[in-house]
Motif scaffolding. Structure first.
Motif, PDB file in Angstrom:
ATOM      1  N   TYR A 165       0.728  -1.072   0.095  1.00  0.00           N
ATOM      2  CA  TYR A 165      -0.001  -0.050   0.140  1.00  0.00           C
ATOM      3  C   TYR A 165       1.052   1.363  -0.102  1.00  0.00           C
ATOM      4  N   PRO A 166       1.904   1.405   0.891  1.00  0.00           N
ATOM      5  CA  PRO A 166       2.515   2.649   0.837  1.00  0.00           C
ATOM      6  C   PRO A 166       3.317   2.738  -0.362  1.00  0.00           C
ATOM      7  N   SER A 167       3.954   1.908  -0.946  1.00  0.00           N
ATOM      8  CA  SER A 167       4.793   2.135  -2.191  1.00  0.00           C
ATOM      9  C   SER A 167       3.811   2.394  -3.517  1.00  0.00           C
ATOM     10  N   SER A 168       2.403   1.735  -3.522  1.00  0.00           N
ATOM     11  CA  SER A 168       1.451   1.998  -4.342  1.00  0.00           C
ATOM     12  C   SER A 168       1.144   3.715  -4.362  1.00  0.00           C
ATOM     13  N   LYS A 169       1.016   3.886  -3.297  1.00  0.00           N
ATOM     14  CA  LYS A 169       1.006   5.618  -2.871  1.00  0.00           C
ATOM     15  C   LYS A 169       1.869   6.576  -3.397  1.00  0.00           C
ATOM     16  N   ALA A 170       3.201   6.062  -3.006  1.00  0.00           N
ATOM     17  CA  ALA A 170       4.466   6.796  -3.492  1.00  0.00           C
ATOM     18  C   ALA A 170       4.284   6.860  -5.001  1.00  0.00           C
ATOM     19  N   ALA A 171       4.225   5.517  -5.871  1.00  0.00           N
ATOM     20  CA  ALA A 171       3.933   5.694  -7.181  1.00  0.00           C
ATOM     21  C   ALA A 171       2.684   6.522  -7.654  1.00  0.00           C
ATOM     22  N   LEU A 172       1.630   6.463  -6.658  1.00  0.00           N
ATOM     23  CA  LEU A 172       0.629   7.389  -7.375  1.00  0.00           C
ATOM     24  C   LEU A 172       1.062   8.900  -7.308  1.00  0.00           C
ATOM     25  N   ASN A 173       1.935   9.072  -6.195  1.00  0.00           N
ATOM     26  CA  ASN A 173       2.267  10.389  -6.196  1.00  0.00           C
ATOM     27  C   ASN A 173       3.389  10.936  -7.318  1.00  0.00           C
ATOM     28  N   MET A 174       3.866  10.070  -7.904  1.00  0.00           N
ATOM     29  CA  MET A 174       4.833  10.310  -8.836  1.00  0.00           C
ATOM     30  C   MET A 174       4.158  10.563 -10.125  1.00  0.00           C
ATOM     31  N   VAL A 175       3.119   9.628 -10.277  1.00  0.00           N
ATOM     32  CA  VAL A 175       1.895   9.667 -11.584  1.00  0.00           C
ATOM     33  C   VAL A 175       1.439  11.035 -11.229  1.00  0.00           C
ATOM     34  N   THR A 176       0.893  11.596 -10.073  1.00  0.00           N
ATOM     35  CA  THR A 176       0.480  12.761 -10.052  1.00  0.00           C
ATOM     36  C   THR A 176       1.303  14.021 -10.777  1.00  0.00           C
ATOM     37  N   ALA A 177       2.448  13.853 -10.233  1.00  0.00           N
ATOM     38  CA  ALA A 177       3.646  14.924 -10.524  1.00  0.00           C
ATOM     39  C   ALA A 177       4.001  15.222 -11.949  1.00  0.00           C
ATOM     40  N   GLN A 237      -2.167  17.289   7.795  1.00  0.00           N
ATOM     41  CA  GLN A 237      -0.871  17.057   8.140  1.00  0.00           C
ATOM     42  C   GLN A 237      -0.715  16.556   9.516  1.00  0.00           C
ATOM     43  N   MET A 238      -0.402  15.300   9.706  1.00  0.00           N
ATOM     44  CA  MET A 238      -0.505  14.572  10.959  1.00  0.00           C
ATOM     45  C   MET A 238       0.727  15.285  11.899  1.00  0.00           C
ATOM     46  N   ASP A 239       1.872  15.097  11.152  1.00  0.00           N
ATOM     47  CA  ASP A 239       3.292  15.718  11.855  1.00  0.00           C
ATOM     48  C   ASP A 239       3.192  16.825  12.117  1.00  0.00           C
ATOM     49  N   ALA A 240       2.386  17.789  11.443  1.00  0.00           N
ATOM     50  CA  ALA A 240       2.344  19.036  11.966  1.00  0.00           C
ATOM     51  C   ALA A 240       1.087  19.536  12.733  1.00  0.00           C
ATOM     52  N   GLY A 241       0.597  18.235  13.558  1.00  0.00           N
ATOM     53  CA  GLY A 241      -0.365  18.636  14.709  1.00  0.00           C
ATOM     54  C   GLY A 241      -1.753  18.864  14.140  1.00  0.00           C
ATOM     55  N   GLY A 242      -2.049  18.430  12.840  1.00  0.00           N
ATOM     56  CA  GLY A 242      -3.361  18.553  12.167  1.00  0.00           C
ATOM     57  C   GLY A 242      -3.406  20.003  11.183  1.00  0.00           C
ATOM     58  N   GLY A 243      -4.726  19.964  10.853  1.00  0.00           N
ATOM     59  CA  GLY A 243      -4.512  21.170   9.766  1.00  0.00           C
ATOM     60  C   GLY A 243      -4.163  20.592   8.466  1.00  0.00           C
ATOM     61  N   TYR A 244      -4.346  21.635   7.571  1.00  0.00           N
ATOM     62  CA  TYR A 244      -4.136  21.437   6.194  1.00  0.00           C
ATOM     63  C   TYR A 244      -3.032  21.931   5.545  1.00  0.00           C
ATOM     64  N   GLY A 245      -2.321  21.373   4.520  1.00  0.00           N
ATOM     65  CA  GLY A 245      -1.074  22.076   3.698  1.00  0.00           C
ATOM     66  C   GLY A 245      -0.543  21.190   2.820  1.00  0.00           C
ATOM     67  N   THR A 246       0.577  21.483   2.506  1.00  0.00           N
ATOM     68  CA  THR A 246       1.379  20.711   1.288  1.00  0.00           C
ATOM     69  C   THR A 246       2.183  19.756   2.152  1.00  0.00           C
ATOM     70  N   LEU A 247       2.342  18.431   1.761  1.00  0.00           N
ATOM     71  CA  LEU A 247       2.983  17.446   2.731  1.00  0.00           C
ATOM     72  C   LEU A 247       4.341  17.189   1.650  1.00  0.00           C
ATOM     73  N   PRO A 248       5.584  16.530   2.127  1.00  0.00           N
ATOM     74  CA  PRO A 248       6.469  16.264   1.476  1.00  0.00           C
ATOM     75  C   PRO A 248       6.261  15.155   0.477  1.00  0.00           C
ATOM     76  N   TRP A 249       7.020  14.805  -0.483  1.00  0.00           N
ATOM     77  CA  TRP A 249       6.744  14.039  -1.432  1.00  0.00           C
ATOM     78  C   TRP A 249       7.504  12.770  -0.676  1.00  0.00           C
TER      79      TRP A 249
END
Ligand SMILES: NC(=O)c1ccc[n+]([C@@H]2O[C@H](COP(=O)([O-])OP(=O)(O)OC[C@H]3O[C@@H](n4cnc5c(N)ncnc54)[C@H](OP(=O)(O)O)[C@@H]3O)[C@@H](O)[C@H]2O)c1
Length: 249
Positions: A165-177, A237-249
């Motif tokens: 699952y994680p690598s499929s979503k990493a691939a999807l991120n590249m597909v998006t880019a 953004q879980m690591d940013a304590g919630g809220g919305y924003g851009t996540l790192p690839w």
């Protein structure tokens, strides 16, 4: 054509259904794409009872003939598509095995839906998206597809080690880019959404966010203004304590 036409894959339950509901509440025509006719028609019925202009479209993202037929239906009936949300996604029970125990069968199955299905659907609908004045494509990804987040030893995902699952979503991120890059000189925007950990059938309802909150992320990216971004992973953004924003690839 004055109304916005939006198609959501896997729209019969979970975050997809919530996304379709939020599009319907905006007065959009929402195409409720689902692989199972009974489940798709039931979602259509529920949304129409709530006042949405909803229509079930048969669509199994892993079946090329089904994808082609869905695109032909939308072409015939609507002539264009303003918003495509590639929401359908799967995880497998043995998908949390360690990397060294990963089976190729599980890996292939997860990629068929989460990666190949998105490319198949996007390519089938791209001619219709190009006919809309300013189409938006939203690929529903995850923060577990962020290599930066998964590799951070201090991060919230530091204990997670599974591959499919994680690598499929990493691939999807590249597909998006890459789609964002191909389409950068057009009015079409392509972004990946991180709904956050939402309580759905996907995780036996263990998520701490609701499907409706997860859907807000897809709706935000589907309604970006002309000067909005393209080619981002954006959302909770879980690591940013919630809220919305851009996540790192
Ligand atoms: N829930 C979370 O915490 C979370 C977090 C991050 C990202 N996401 C992502 O959000 C998306 C939606 O997840 P969810 O939580 O709403 O999951 P869900 O409740 O399990 O719903 C998944 C949807 O995808 C559909 N689907 C699966 N395979 C399909 C196929 N081959 N063709 C067409 N539709 C198919 C399912 O249809 P059936 O009813 O026919 O099975 C269902 O409608 C997924 O991409 C998932 O990876 C979820």
């Amino acid at each position: 054509m004055t109304t916005t036409i939006a198609l959501v894959t896997g729209a019969n339950r979970g975050i997809g259904l919530a996304t379709a509901r939020q599009f319907g509440a905006r007065g959009w025509t929402v195409l409720v794409a689902a692989r199972d006719a009974a489940r798709g028609r039931e979602a259509e019925r529920v949304l129409r009872a709530e006042g949405a202009d909803a229509r079930f479209v048969p669509l199994d993202v892993t079946d090329e003939a089904s994808v082609a037929a869905a695109a032909e239906l939308v072409e015939r009936e609507y002539g264009q598509l303003d918003v495509l949300v590639n929401n359908a996604g799967i995880v497998r029970a043995d998908g949390s095995a360690s990397p060294s125990e990963t089976t190729l069968a599980t890996l292939r199955e997860v990629y068929e839906t989460n990666v190949f299905g998105v490319v198949a659907v996007t390519n089938a609908f791209l001619p219709l998206l190009r006919k809309a004045p300013a189409a938006r494509i939203v690929n529903v990804s995850s923060e577990v597809g962020s290599i930066a987040a998964m590799a951070d030893p201090q991060g919230a995902l530091s204990e997670l080690t599974s591959v499919p699952y994680p690598s499929s979503k990493a691939a999807l991120n590249m597909v998006t880019a890459m789609y964002a890059k191909e389409l950068r000189d057009t009015a079409i925007k392509v972004n990946a959404a991180n709904p956050g950990y939402c309580a759905t059938d996907f995780n036996h309802h263990s998520g701490f966010r609701t499907a409706e909150e997860g859907a807000e992320v897809s709706v935000h990216l589907a309604t970006l203004p002309a000067d909005g971004p393209s080619g981002l992973l954006w959302g909770y953004q879980m690591d940013a304590g919630g809220g919305y924003g851009t996540l790192p690839w």
